[in-house]
Design an enzyme around this catalytic site. Structure first.
Site, PDB file in Angstrom:
ATOM      1  N   LYS A 163      49.869  41.576  43.459  1.00 10.87           N
ATOM      2  CA  LYS A 163      48.425  41.628  43.552  1.00 10.87           C
ATOM      3  C   LYS A 163      47.884  40.203  43.470  1.00 10.87           C
ATOM      4  O   LYS A 163      48.407  39.401  42.710  1.00 10.87           O
ATOM      5  CB  LYS A 163      47.860  42.445  42.373  1.00 10.87           C
ATOM      6  CG  LYS A 163      48.374  43.869  42.306  1.00 10.87           C
ATOM      7  CD  LYS A 163      47.936  44.545  40.995  1.00 10.87           C
ATOM      8  CE  LYS A 163      48.779  44.061  39.832  1.00 10.87           C
ATOM      9  NZ  LYS A 163      48.414  44.712  38.570  1.00 10.87           N
ATOM     10  N   HIS A 216      49.957  34.074  31.453  1.00 10.10           N
ATOM     11  CA  HIS A 216      49.849  35.397  30.852  1.00 10.10           C
ATOM     12  C   HIS A 216      49.462  35.241  29.397  1.00 10.10           C
ATOM     13  O   HIS A 216      49.910  34.308  28.727  1.00 10.10           O
ATOM     14  CB  HIS A 216      51.188  36.136  30.940  1.00 10.10           C
ATOM     15  CG  HIS A 216      51.678  36.299  32.342  1.00 10.10           C
ATOM     16  ND1 HIS A 216      51.123  37.195  33.222  1.00 10.10           N
ATOM     17  CD2 HIS A 216      52.638  35.643  33.025  1.00 10.10           C
ATOM     18  CE1 HIS A 216      51.741  37.090  34.390  1.00 10.10           C
ATOM     19  NE2 HIS A 216      52.663  36.160  34.305  1.00 10.10           N
ATOM     20  N   ASN A 233      54.066  41.841  36.660  1.00 10.36           N
ATOM     21  CA  ASN A 233      55.065  41.299  35.747  1.00 10.36           C
ATOM     22  C   ASN A 233      56.455  41.425  36.367  1.00 10.36           C
ATOM     23  O   ASN A 233      56.934  42.525  36.623  1.00 10.36           O
ATOM     24  CB  ASN A 233      54.985  42.065  34.430  1.00 10.36           C
ATOM     25  CG  ASN A 233      55.791  41.399  33.348  1.00 10.36           C
ATOM     26  OD1 ASN A 233      56.874  40.896  33.600  1.00 10.36           O
ATOM     27  ND2 ASN A 233      55.265  41.401  32.135  1.00 10.36           N
ATOM     28  N   ASP A 237      47.257  48.988  36.200  1.00 13.10           N
ATOM     29  CA  ASP A 237      48.002  47.814  35.789  1.00 13.10           C
ATOM     30  C   ASP A 237      48.531  48.134  34.380  1.00 13.10           C
ATOM     31  O   ASP A 237      48.047  49.064  33.727  1.00 13.10           O
ATOM     32  CB  ASP A 237      47.067  46.595  35.778  1.00 13.10           C
ATOM     33  CG  ASP A 237      47.754  45.350  35.252  1.00 13.10           C
ATOM     34  OD1 ASP A 237      47.156  44.657  34.415  1.00 13.10           O
ATOM     35  OD2 ASP A 237      48.900  45.081  35.655  1.00 13.10           O
ATOM     36  N   ASP A 265      50.090  45.490  31.580  1.00 14.80           N
ATOM     37  CA  ASP A 265      49.766  44.556  30.506  1.00 14.80           C
ATOM     38  C   ASP A 265      48.260  44.407  30.374  1.00 14.80           C
ATOM     39  O   ASP A 265      47.558  44.157  31.342  1.00 14.80           O
ATOM     40  CB  ASP A 265      50.377  43.178  30.795  1.00 14.80           C
ATOM     41  CG  ASP A 265      51.900  43.237  30.929  1.00 14.80           C
ATOM     42  OD1 ASP A 265      52.413  42.820  31.993  1.00 14.80           O
ATOM     43  OD2 ASP A 265      52.551  43.707  29.995  1.00 14.80           O
ATOM     44  N   ASP A 321      42.881  44.843  34.277  1.00 13.99           N
ATOM     45  CA  ASP A 321      42.195  43.961  33.333  1.00 13.99           C
ATOM     46  C   ASP A 321      41.955  42.566  33.866  1.00 13.99           C
ATOM     47  O   ASP A 321      41.305  41.765  33.188  1.00 13.99           O
ATOM     48  CB  ASP A 321      42.998  43.861  32.016  1.00 13.99           C
ATOM     49  CG  ASP A 321      44.276  43.051  32.187  1.00 13.99           C
ATOM     50  OD1 ASP A 321      44.501  42.108  31.395  1.00 13.99           O
ATOM     51  OD2 ASP A 321      45.050  43.363  33.118  1.00 13.99           O
TER      52      ASP A 321
END
Lengths: 178, 308
Positions: B222, B191, B68, B33, B35, B247
């Site tokens: 996801k 986010h 994103n 991933d 971010d 994360d």
């Protein structure tokens, strides 16, 4: 207040009003991402100390010809999802509004009739508050919808079944003395 | 072994020392991933560029899978470079914007052919998302002259910081046609921003559209597995030899579980270790799928697991 700059990164720099202790979501045809952003900021700042209240959960406001516009429920859901918490909903079928009325007017539920056209708001609230419930067929509900709930084995759906129905509230006139 | 077996729960073990070599050694590649894993805002996670470099030297593949939906993969390629990551090309990057466009291309254009008669897509999102949809050969509602017989065949909900009630109403109008698909790029409710604040995610906008239309969206990102299908189609990865690094427990780790990948949680982003431990202790059966196999404080901690 005007938002500083065109982007969320700018918006979150705008000062928050220190006196805000509740976010109230009602019907808002000017709803926007920027407002959603601000709502989320107040809810995060205040945590459980900041109330999240919705006026109602109706998902659609019907217009003529089968068209409709999004209802307040959509906006409430957007805020609830972003904030990951549930709103307190004031409107039917929640009993809050009935309690307001009953407090002001000394109602006896057993001697009060709730008249409405919508099963999951009007009739459900009436049943939950111990009122006699009367469905009128001039609105959104058709009779076979009621039969469906009646014939289901599900107690929750039985709460949507009214005590009585009329084709229109005009049908009540002959029942009232001259 | 690097794989996790079928129904047993992962145990959220810290990866370090000998364990690190045991897990990374057999791995052919890692899915990352972005971010909160590689960078936070405009700042690369310290050591992350070096990790990617070391992976390359060890002959291990690094691919990127991000929910994103703001940026095109071309923009992401430039971002990688700007933040100090070398050698990452657009073809290595699977964003929810790209994969949503691929999904819509499959559904609307079928096995090929041109865009004529396929219908248009109403996109709630920014220019990055709109560009990916165009690049997939699809036509956007509201752009150019609508040809006869070109109804709107899909509503695509992405991250849209210009979302309005009017757009919501317009989307619902299109969705009255049961043939019109409702697709969302990702389910993320919010986010993180670099100063600890949060910005609403696609998930909150999708909830509004679903409520108004009475429809459930098909979610590309996801934890659903479609993005992994895109990765396999392009690069043919073997799930039993691939690790998923992320994360966010509810998206990255669950995605890994759903795709048969062993998972590593990094703590430089959204999810806290306490949350993973709470899922592990939960009586709820679904919670165990959110528990990572391993965790690290940062992906830089993986470097000692690779050969010099």
């Amino acid at each position: 207040a005007a938002l500083p700059g065109p982007k969320p990164a700018d918006w979150v720099q705008a000062p928050l009003d220190p006196a805000v202790r509740a976010v109230l979501v009602g019907f808002d045809e000017h709803f926007s991402y920027a407002k959603l952003c601000q709502a989320l900021r107040y809810l995060l700042r205040g945590g459980p100390e900041c109330l999240l209240v919705g006026t109602n959960r109706d998902h659609r406001l019907p217009l003529e010809g089968g068209a409709g516009i999004p209802g307040t429920g959509c906006l409430v859901k957007a805020v609830e999802t972003a904030a990951q918490r549930e709103a307190f909903i004031v409107g039917k079928p929640n009993r809050f509004m009935f309690d307001c009325v009953a407090g002001e007017f000394q109602l006896e539920p057993a001697r009060t009739v709730m008249v409405g056209d919508r099963l999951d708001t009007d009739i459900l609230m009436g049943n939950d508050c111990g009122l006699t419930t009367l469905l009128t067929l001039t609105g959104v509900t058709a009779l076979d919808e009621v039969r469906g709930h009646q014939d289901s084995g599900c107690p929750a759906r039985h709460s949507l079944v009214p005590d009585f129905y009329v084709d229109s509230i005009a049908d009540l006139l002959p029942l009232l003395g001259e | 072994s690097s794989g996790s077996s079928g129904s047993s729960m992962a145990s959220c073990r810290r990866l370090s020392g000998a364990g690190l070599r045991e897990v990374l050694g057999p791995a052919q590649g890692l899915l990352f991933d972005c971010d909160g894993v590689l960078w936070a805002g405009e700042r690369a996670v310290p050591g992350a560029p070096e990790l990617l470099e070391r992976l390359r030297r060890s002959g291990k593949a690094a691919l990127f899978v991000s929910n994103n939906s703001r940026r095109s993969v071309a923009e992401l390629e430039r971002r990688f470079s700007r933040l100090g990551f070398r050698g990452v090309r657009a073809e290595h990057v699977f964003s929810s914007a790209l994969c949503s466009a691929l999904f819509l291309r499959q559904r609307l254009l079928g096995g090929g052919g041109n865009g004529n008669g396929a219908g248009r897509v109403f996109v709630l999102g920014g220019e990055g998302l709109r560009g990916e949809v165009r690049d997939a050969g699809l036509r956007l509602a509201g752009e150019g002259e609508p040809a006869p017989g070109e109804p709107v065949r899909a509503v695509l909900v992405g991250y849209d910081d210009q979302f309005t009630f009017a757009k919501l109403a317009q989307a619902c109008g299109y969705l009255r046609d049961p043939q019109c698909l409702l697709v969302a790029t990702d389910p993320d409710p919010w986010h993180p921003l670099s100063d600890g604040q949060r910005t609403p995610g696609t998930g909150s906008l999708t909830a509004a559209v679903e409520t108004a239309s009475g429809r459930k969206a098909l979610v590309v990102g996801k934890p659903n597995t479609y993005m992994f299908d895109c990765i396999v189609e392009r690069f043919g990865v073997d799930p039993s030899r691939t690790l998923m690094v992320g994360d966010r427990l509810e998206t990255d780790i669950l995605f890994g579980k759903n795709c048969g990948l062993a998972t590593i949680l990094t703590l430089t982003g959204v999810s806290r270790l306490e949350e993973a431990q709470a899922y592990m202790a939960s009586d709820n059966a679904a919670a165990k799928d959110l528990v990572p196999n391993y965790y690290v404080d940062s992906i830089a901690d993986l470097i000692p697991g690779l050969d010099e």
